[in-house]
Design an enzyme around this catalytic site. Structure first.
Site, PDB file in Angstrom:
ATOM      1  N   LYS A 555       0.633  -1.719   0.182  1.00  0.00           N
ATOM      2  CA  LYS A 555      -0.049  -0.426  -0.009  1.00  0.00           C
ATOM      3  C   LYS A 555       1.091   1.333   0.333  1.00  0.00           C
ATOM      4  O   LYS A 555       0.071   2.721  -0.403  1.00  0.00           O
ATOM      5  CB  LYS A 555      -1.510  -0.174   0.727  1.00  0.00           C
ATOM      6  CG  LYS A 555      -1.809  -1.264   0.921  1.00  0.00           C
ATOM      7  CD  LYS A 555      -2.769  -1.115   2.137  1.00  0.00           C
ATOM      8  CE  LYS A 555      -3.922  -1.974   2.263  1.00  0.00           C
ATOM      9  NZ  LYS A 555      -4.793  -1.692   1.894  1.00  0.00           N
ATOM     10  N   LYS A 661     -15.037   5.703  -0.675  1.00  0.00           N
ATOM     11  CA  LYS A 661     -15.143   6.693   0.204  1.00  0.00           C
ATOM     12  C   LYS A 661     -14.825   7.821  -0.171  1.00  0.00           C
ATOM     13  O   LYS A 661     -15.497   8.820   0.062  1.00  0.00           O
ATOM     14  CB  LYS A 661     -15.439   5.927   1.536  1.00  0.00           C
ATOM     15  CG  LYS A 661     -15.272   4.673   2.098  1.00  0.00           C
ATOM     16  CD  LYS A 661     -14.967   3.198   3.005  1.00  0.00           C
ATOM     17  CE  LYS A 661     -15.304   2.214   3.228  1.00  0.00           C
ATOM     18  NZ  LYS A 661     -14.201   1.876   4.404  1.00  0.00           N
TER      19      LYS A 661
END
Ligand SMILES: *Cc1c(COP(=O)(O)O)cnc(C)c1O
Length: 812
Positions: A555, A661
């Protein structure tokens, strides 16, 4: 095909039919306060009020829950069973209240008692029965299945302790046990009558050519139900969580009397540990035997429950696929195939091949990752010890699978190198296998299951993930939600494509100002909480640049913090330049045994300590890392963000849902062509997305180049200066060698290509800053992001599962 329904109509009927008046709600709540909680309003604590309120809201969930259950029986509908080792739910009070149309009345009635809803709600512990994206996806899908009127059950484990709590000591992550069940869980309906024995270990005996399994110990799985109400309150499903119980009749009195006390209490010991704690490792398999036992415990109890329910209304088990769809959320419940085959063959006298065919028609498998360390493999020895009958079934399936591959010289096997490959097992026992974004599904077909894919063309399908707009917009961002409703009217909550009606308003200065105000309100809400909870004060006038997600090398939180150091060094070289003030926000937990991830956490905190205390740069750059990231923090943080960091090494993030989101809440994305970023960029428009980095294909090529890390570093003076500062102990004056291992990796291996992508990331961050200096332009882009994110509603994902995999119709 699933039926579509008119969301607006749905909203009006329920609002008109069943919404209580404030006086009615008040009376119901006071009744619970007195008779359920046992307090008077004068004595009641915030906890007491929350309990009374939760029981009141729960009462309104029961009617739709009963009627949905009754209708499913009466109409003999097909049901979906979603098996998942993780459900990362968060709080339920406000979520259920919104879906039941009760939020406003609830807030109003509390205010009459001088109570703020936020204060009351803040006491509810997060149900953190998951690690990250996979568990949160399961929670979004449960809510969307209820909203879409898809008859469904979620099946999971009722862990006594959810995901560990995180805090920092001297910048290092410390884990402590989470304890969400320490006080009453008002959402829980205990169902002691729904209990199933689950066997472990023991021996196989041959009896007339049939295998008889006599388990060594049995544990009782006991059900706890939570109603999950859909938006509009028209439908409700059940989340059924299994708790492990030692049972009196499972206690082995014979062994005890024979003096073998340890063996006699074995089932009790196993029961105590089975549902005690969630594995905190979301990519590697973790503590072998207990983990396998947990997976089997969930799967066996669920499959037994499914068959019991089916047989209550039918007698022909071969028609199971017409009435039952079971979805396996990753390989964790992949023992469902062998378990269903075992029950059909051993308990219901179905012949083996028919049982395989039936099981395969019922089962679907969602793949969530390509990371080799995350593809579950169980040693044959362990399998034989814990699940001997299942191993025998898998061996037969393996033989059949090899035969299917004909003369292939090196056939793919379910069992190889003395290990059972759960991915290959899940594939062969499912009629559909899905990836979770377009890019990921492509890689699943080409890289992970090429042989399976050729043998079963069409079995692999893509269903791009989504998030529920109820929790992630309406609940989390009330100011933006209100602005949207004021502008395009209600109904977008269950028909998210309607956000497109916002597009023309991107050109409307009044709307842009209103959007700016809503973002400001979300920032104040977040910073207010941050100050109260963590004593961290932040400037309101700054670009909020956030990377919140599990800590993992792929990530690339490391890329972000290294760039932050470079940025700090640049400001110091030229403090008078026209810098855009930035707040760098990090959040996320590392698996307790993941050393490198924990070192990166420490580096972020070390950098924060130095940068935040630098009087020369303090007004221009801050680094904050509030501990214990979870759903409730995400709900406050995501609406406040301007910039969303989605910077994984291309090809490594299956989908991501955090990315969705953020964009839905009007943050712009800086990201690589990875996972669902690819589709988000296509939807919002390339001109409204800050793209950088190598592509999946280029990642493969770069990794094949000898010495790529050194070459990339030699090409970047900026990055070398950053590494130099770390090496000199700028951020760890008490320990200059703290980051030696990390620096060594950067110079000599750099599997995740932090160095290779650094310069392009730096360029893209420069574009971000330029763009942010033009508020009109930035707001236009942010509004277009919101308007074009409708596709990423989990309602759309669920509609696709219903038509492409489950073949089930909406009951609405
Ligand atoms: C959405 C979410 C995730 C997943 O985030 P990614 O950025 O997709 O990895 C993880 N944890 C929480 C608490 C979330 O809400």
């Amino acid at each position: 095909m699933s039926q579509s329904f008119d969301a607006r109509q749905l909203r009006e009927t329920t609002a008109a039919e069943s919404a209580p008046t404030p006086a009615q709600f008040r009376q119901a709540m006071l009744r619970h306060l007195q008779y359920t909680v046992g307090k008077s309003p004068q004595q009641a604590s915030l906890f007491d009020w929350r309990m009374a309120l939760s029981h009141t809201v729960r009462d309104y969930a029961v009617d739709p829950w009963f009627s949905a259950t009754r209708r499913t029986w009466d109409e003999d509908r097909k049901r979906v069973y979603y098996l998942s080792m993780e459900f990362l739910i968060g709080r339920l009070l406000e979520d259920q209240a919104i879906n039941l149309g009760l939020r406003d009345v609830m807030v109003q009635v509390l205010a009459e008692f001088g109570l703020s809803f936020d204060e009351v709600a803040e006491g509810e512990p997060d149900a953190a029965l998951g690690n990250g994206g996979l568990g949160r996806l399961a929670a979004c899908y449960l809510e969307s299945m209820a909203t879409m009127g898809c008859p469904a059950y979620g099946y999971g484990l009722r862990y006594e302790h959810g995901l560990f709590r995180q805090h920092f000591e001297n910048g290092r992550q410390i884990e402590t046990p989470e304890n969400w069940l320490a006080t009453d869980n008002p959402w829980d309906f205990t169902r002691p009558e729904a209990a199933y024995p689950v066997g472990f270990g023991g021996e196989l005996h041959d009896h007339d050519g049939a295998s008889i399994w006599s388990p060594r110990s049995k544990v009782l799985a006991s059900a706890h139900d939570t109603p999950v109400v859909g938006y509009g309150g028209q439908w409700a499903n059940t989340l059924r969580l299994w708790a492990a119980m030692p049972s009196a009749d499972l206690f082995n009195l014979d062994r005890f009397n024979a003096g073998d006390f340890a063996a006699a209490s074995e089932p009790e010991a196993l029961a105590r540990s089975l549902s005690r704690v969630l594995y905190p490792n979301d990519t590697t398999e973790g503590g072998k035997e207990l983990r396998l036992s947990q997976e089997y415990f969930l799967t066996s109890a669920s499959v037994q429950d499914i068959l019991r329910r089916y047989l209550a209304a039918h007698d022909d088990l071969l028609k199971l696929p017409e009435f039952v769809a079971i979805q396996m959320n990753d390989t964790h419940p992949a023992i469902a195939g062998p378990e269903l085959i075992r029950l059909l063959v051993d308990e219901h006298a179905v012949d083996f091949d028919t049982a395989v065919e039936t099981a395969t028609s019922v089962l679907g498998y969602t793949n969530h990752t390509l990371l080799p360390e995350a593809l579950e493999r169980w040693s044959v020895g362990l399998m034989r010890k814990v699940l001997p009958r299942h191993l025998q079934i898998i061996e037969t399936l393996d033989t059949q699978f090899i035969a299917l591959q004909g003369q292939a010289p090196n056939p793919v096997r379910l069992i190889s190198n003395d290990q059972v490959s759960m991915g290959d097992l899940a594939f062969t026992t499912s009629h559909k296998v899905n990836g979770v974004s377009a890019l990921h599904t492509e890689l699943v077909s080409q890289e992970l299951f090429p042989v399976h894919n050729e043998l079963h063309p069409g079995r692999i399908v893509n269903i791009t993930n989504g998030v529920t707009p109820r929790r992630w917009l309406k609940l989390a961002n009330p100011s933006l939600a209100a602005l949207i409703t004021d502008t395009i009217g209600a109904g977008w909550e269950s028909d998210l494509e309607r956000l497109r009606e916002l597009e023309p308003y991107a050109e409307d200065p009044a709307f842009r100002d209103a959007f700016g105000r809503s973002k400001r309100q979300a920032k104040e809400h977040f910073t207010g909480w941050l100050a109260a909870e963590h004593g961290i004060e932040l400037p309101a006038e700054a670009l909020y640049d956030a990377q919140v997600k599990r800590l993992h090398e792929y990530k690339r939180q490391l890329l972000n913090i290294l760039w932050t150091i470079a940025h700090w060094q640049r400001i110091k070289r030229d403090p008078q330049a026209n810098w855009v003030p930035r707040v760098k926000i990090f959040g996320g937990k590392a698996a307790p045994s993941y050393h490198m991830a924990k070192l990166i956490i420490q580096l972020i905190n070390d950098v924060a300590e130095v940068v935040n205390n630098d009087p020369e740069t303090r007004h221009l750059l801050r680094v904050v890392y509030p501990p214990n990231y979870g759903v409730s923090m995400a709900e406050k943080l995501i609406p406040a963000a301007d910039l969303s960091e989605q910077i994984s090494t291309a090809g490594m993030e299956a989908s991501g849902t955090g990315n969705m989101k953020f964009a839905l809440n009007g943050a712009l994305t800086i990201g690589t062509l990875d996972g669902a970023n690819v589709e988000i960029r296509e939807h919002v428009g390339a001109e409204n997305f800050f793209l950088f980095g190598l592509t999946t294909e280029q990642v493969g090529e770069r990794r094949a180049q000898q010495g790529h890390s050194r070459a990339a570093l030699e090409a970047s003076q900026t990055l070398r200066d950053v590494l130099q500062a770390i090496a000199e102990g700028t951020f760890s004056p008490e320990d200059h060698h703290r980051y030696d291992g990390l620096l060594e990796t950067m110079w000599n291996s750099d599997w995740f290509l932090v160095a290779s992508d650094f310069e392009d990331y730096d360029r893209a961050q420069g574009e971000v800053a330029d763009c942010y200096s033009d508020p009109e332009k930035w707001q236009r882009m942010a509004i277009l992001n919101i308007a074009r994110m409708g596709y990423f509603s989990s309602d759309r994902s669920i509609r696709e599962y219903m038509s492409q995999i489950w073949d089930v119709e909406s009951a609405l």
